[in-house]
Enzyme design. Sequence first.
Site: not given
Lengths: 564, 564
Positions: A421-423, A428
């Site tokens: 999650y969050e990319g 990244q």
Amino acid sequence: MPYRAPVTDFRFIFENVSDFAAVQATDRFADASPDMIEAILEGAGRIAEDVLDPLRRVGDMQGARLENGVVRTPDGFKQAFAQLAEGGWIALSAGQEHGGMGLPISITTAFNEMAAATAMSLGLCPLLTQGQVEALEHHASDEIKQMYLPRLISGEWTGTMNLTEPQAGSDVGALTTKAAPNGDGTYAITGQKIYITYGDHDMAENVCHLVLARLPDAPGGTKGISLFLVPKLIPDDQGRPGVANALKVVSLEHKMGIHGSPTAVMQYDGAVGWLIGEQNKGMAAMFTMMNNARLAVGAQGVGCAEGAYQHALAYAQDRSQMGRIIDHADVRRMLLTMKADTFAARAIAVNCAVAIDMETATHHESWRTRAALLTPIAKAFGTDVGCDVASIGIQIHGGMGFIEETGAAQFLRDARITPIYEGTNGIQAMDLVGRKMMDGGEAAFRLLDEIEADAERARADLPDLAEPVWQATESLREAVEWLVAQSDMRTRFAGSVPFLRAFARVLGGYYHMRAAMAEKGQGPRTKLARFYVARLLPEHAGLLTHAMAGAEDLYALSVDELAA
Amino acid sequence: MPYRAPVTDFRFIFENVSDFAAVQATDRFADASPDMIEAILEGAGRIAEDVLDPLRRVGDMQGARLENGVVRTPDGFKQAFAQLAEGGWIALSAGQEHGGMGLPISITTAFNEMAAATAMSLGLCPLLTQGQVEALEHHASDEIKQMYLPRLISGEWTGTMNLTEPQAGSDVGALTTKAAPNGDGTYAITGQKIYITYGDHDMAENVCHLVLARLPDAPGGTKGISLFLVPKLIPDDQGRPGVANALKVVSLEHKMGIHGSPTAVMQYDGAVGWLIGEQNKGMAAMFTMMNNARLAVGAQGVGCAEGAYQHALAYAQDRSQMGRIIDHADVRRMLLTMKADTFAARAIAVNCAVAIDMETATHHESWRTRAALLTPIAKAFGTDVGCDVASIGIQIHGGMGFIEETGAAQFLRDARITPIYEGTNGIQAMDLVGRKMMDGGEAAFRLLDEIEADAERARADLPDLAEPVWQATESLREAVEWLVAQSDMRTRFAGSVPFLRAFARVLGGYYHMRAAMAEKGQGPRTKLARFYVARLLPEHAGLLTHAMAGAEDLYALSVDELAA
């Protein structure tokens, strides 16, 4: 065994393995005196140990439940959240003008790690609220700020982020949720969103959703996305939660871990929303918030690692098998790997946070680019370490590690979401070799120069650390040079994940070396640094070979051949 | 998506990447003609695809339950087990004199992998029964053999292994279960055993326990342990299950994965047992069985990897995000890593099985030591690959991977036991650098010589594969030389896990190279070999550095310092 917050380690990193002193020297963070920081770290440690730690297992066992359209959190969550709110822990870094403490993100990072180490599924609620506070501080109108910020910061209300839709996944540009003007300055939001963490719950009186949606006639893709604030209960003029908005939780997901955290499918049926920021600039607003959220998720990974380490260490000390198992060489190797990688990941996270704080305080470009460079590394390495260390923790427990009662398995089941999650960590890594190298590698080279300068300083006293760190940095420099020379992005992306990990390995070596330098080569941190540099740092070479292998072989096999 | 059994890959490995032809050329396995092998592999594939695959998820969801002292398996398990029994799949390698098919272990290894890829929790029941059959074939009296073997081989009855006790874990020598002579040639067994897979169930009419226990006045430690056969229902003269024995399931464990497989705590209260083998020689009997069980567990790891790979590949082909995700370089990298490592682990497992078969058929010392060398590698690398590949499979799914409905998470939750049971991977690594190097490294050097000879042959046509494989083999040779020169076992053990992994990495490169040689450098296997050699093989260098780092730094930190 009860969790013990790594207050000492954070203090050591703040003082010796980061530029936190520079943060404290700024006007913006002048309040963050050593005494105050000490008090906050101790307080965070206490609440994690006393309030959050006892909820880890109950959260896992009971999970969040959807009952007649209402989400119920596990026993004790509501009371614990009230204690977090009471103590001011919801949004430590929020601005003082709306009741926040205005503390550096560095401190919030420590708190986020401790919360993840103890009750990660509960800690997600303040974490999401932090993100919303930040988005509103940067992009909302004064009216919205005055209505929402004090209540979010106090924990009376909480926040969510609504990006993903069933058909779109990480491809936010493909979203179809609609926002139609109501004619009174508000918008009617219609669509379905998935993966909405704390989309509803019973710990606060209102839930405020930040929702990405498209205005009529907006351009396609990410350029036509706007951001809206959509409260569960529409506040009246006095800011009291009033009429129920036209939104609901359709279902909760059945997940591998973080059972205590409700992950909702949300349905908006013409729900009233307020535009945040400019029309069609929703992605930019989302990105502001996401950057810090990425660091926060990296810190969650470190927290999972720390929790798993303490748990495994206690088991290894207690357990006897042909002598105490802690005396077996391979168990030592595992424990030291856990400890050394946890330190490395923590130091990277803190250095990233310090860069963000310095950017906030000074607006210097050099700090902005440093923060931008370190964010994907802190997120991906921190979360990979979280999973790897949790898995080693299971292994140390032997057969007991596979039995849920032990608690070792939960650390891995919980941690396993953090690389996603969050990319995802793949995203990244693409960010690191793509956007973050658009400067021709300048920000990276500047950091590598600093590492080499410190290695030169350490060479006389700590040659066994300084030399390998210097050499590894040189190898990394060559890889960065190779990378920025590749104009074909596919070639960069093909090795982006091993490149990011190699970068983190070198940074880990650097921060371990700095810890040893601070100890003047005498003490436990020096011994841990020696372990890391001798055993874990060498991994970077194979990773860099992998990173520079090009893309051709990835496409040599056809999809049919992949399936054969 | 439905599982497709990797029949083609097994056939290819049998024909081109192992000495399976030599097995077929022996008198012992003369029946295993190419046609018969083809038919068995196809049959195994069909039963895995049609019967076992549909049970993976139901086994996970329902789990095994203990109801009023009786264990119930998930819906469909009983019928599927009956089909396995009907088809003769319970103990393929069991001797023909008691109704077995006498097939090579190589074939059983393929079946075990397919069962683990589809319904691992069900497949454990035949797997444990295989082990019991083997132990009885080698160590039981003719009377016991005639009573038990036909019924175990046919699947009318099933078998368990009872080693572990609550206080002892992997330290079998610390066990305290008692065996008291009854005066009629039988023994009264009293004690508690844990982690008893399929300790009870509803799929067969009797459950036969092999139990390690101590006779009165037996020496302490492992030298005083005897092996007993303790049936749940005592057979009458005609071999019909009769009187209930004095044993029971106390509880079932709540596990991270393989929920469908009941893991029992067993209580024996003077249960009637029969001595198997000689008094106080129980450990030797157990070891015969455990060696093959270790290979079987390695194959389970490969099965988890194959299942997870197929699952992730199907998702990557279907899923669109900024184009099909399978076209993203990093998704390709993940898929190729999964496929390349699965092949490497499978080839290692088959080569280990072939060595066992050759030992069985020829009794040559060189095959015995080859099998002994490869067994810990096949077990540890196969199971590590199982976990790593399953974790990558989750990552490819993004957020969906964390949602249980997708099924991606289950592969990791199931696979996570495999590095633990049948001797943790740490124990495998200690076995490799300890017992398996007691020959001064001779068995290892002989294998490395073979690799280098093949690399020489490949050098002209496939230099990009042959040269790195040759170089890596030389590095491994130096590490073996270093290792056998270390008389301090702690020094060996300190690097044993990275050493084992480096050994597997080199073997993987070797088998990929042989696959490419068989294709004459043209085709998909050559492309996959290039990926492996360029990107994964380089890992060996860092691992060997780690392996030779000595033990000193592992003990430099005190236990208090570890906890600080």
